[in-house]
Write a protein that holds these residues in place. Structure first.
Motif: not given
Length: 250
Positions: A221-250
């Motif tokens: 269910s993640l966008p492809k750019p997030i699935r393709d991310c190999t760096n763990l720190s960057t992945f955390k940041s991208l996923v948090k942003t994605h889930l935040f936007r999904s939770a608050f519809n922003v």
């Protein structure tokens, strides 16, 4: 345990039967004899701080979290007039948020009545921190604090474990449960970095909560750019942003 030179303390040994009610009822009288001691099934057992029950409802576990969290929350409330917002938030994350996040991936797929109890803890902490009245809507407060709600925090933990498993940073028993999706013929989705989802199980309240099904479902269910991310720190940041936007519809 004898082979590994460990001593078994039968007085501190428990066992539990986990399964549907039809199974646990028929096995209620089962006993096990170990080292001249007779053990009967326990309704609850604690493993690494997690309280398991026979039906994996985790009601007892959530009740324990709620009781402990509100104990600390009341203590923080007494000190709140003397604390700055920064210090109060540190204490909340130390005593409250850490308990909400500890091993929370096991709560994936739990019914809303279970997750709502944990969400109420987070809401109460946010009200205490921001001096928000009980009749005021809490969603804008959580959004302003940039706190992920409890369901999204659980999804984040599962996705984090999935990323680690796919990049050989997790135990082998998790890595072996994940398989990349391979289309039967060449399609545009061939390089989409998707995971294969096993066939759905009969009992959704049990089987669909398994990591082998939960992880691919959330990952795909993640966008492809997030699935393709190999760096763990960057992945955390991208996923948090994605889930935040999904939770608050922003």
């Amino acid at each position: 345990m004898q082979i590994n030179f460990l001593k078994l303390n039968c007085e501190k040994t428990d066992f539990i039967i986990i399964g549907p009610k039809s199974l646990t009822k028929t096995a209620h009288n089962l006993t096990i004899n170990i080292d001249n001691s007779t053990l009967s099934p326990s309704p609850h057992i604690r493993i690494l701080g997690i309280i398991f029950d026979s039906h994996l409802t985790f009601e007892r576990h959530v009740h324990n979290i709620t009781r402990t969290a509100f104990f600390h929350l009341k203590n923080i409330a007494r000190l709140r007039p003397s604390l700055s917002s920064t210090t109060a938030e540190i204490l909340i994350h130390l005593f409250i948020t850490s308990r909400l996040d500890y091993c929370n991936s096991i709560l994936y797929g739990s019914p809303s009545k279970i997750l709502n109890k944990l969400q109420y803890i987070q809401n109460s902490a946010a009200r205490l921190l921001t001096h928000t009245r009980s009749r005021d809507h809490i969603t804008p407060v959580l959004q302003k604090l940039h706190w992920l709600p409890v369901p999204q925090r659980i999804h984040f933990k599962v996705l984090l474990l999935t990323h680690k498993a796919l990049h050989n940073q997790a135990p082998r028993y998790l890595t072996d449960l994940l398989h990349h999706h391979t289309p039967s013929r060449s399609l545009r989705s061939s390089d989409a970095n998707l995971l294969s989802i096993p066939l759905r199980t009969k009992h959704r309240t049990w089987g669909d909560r398994a990591f082998s099904i939960a992880a691919p479902s959330l990952w795909n269910s993640l966008p492809k750019p997030i699935r393709d991310c190999t760096n763990l720190s960057t992945f955390k940041s991208l996923v948090k942003t994605h889930l935040f936007r999904s939770a608050f519809n922003v």
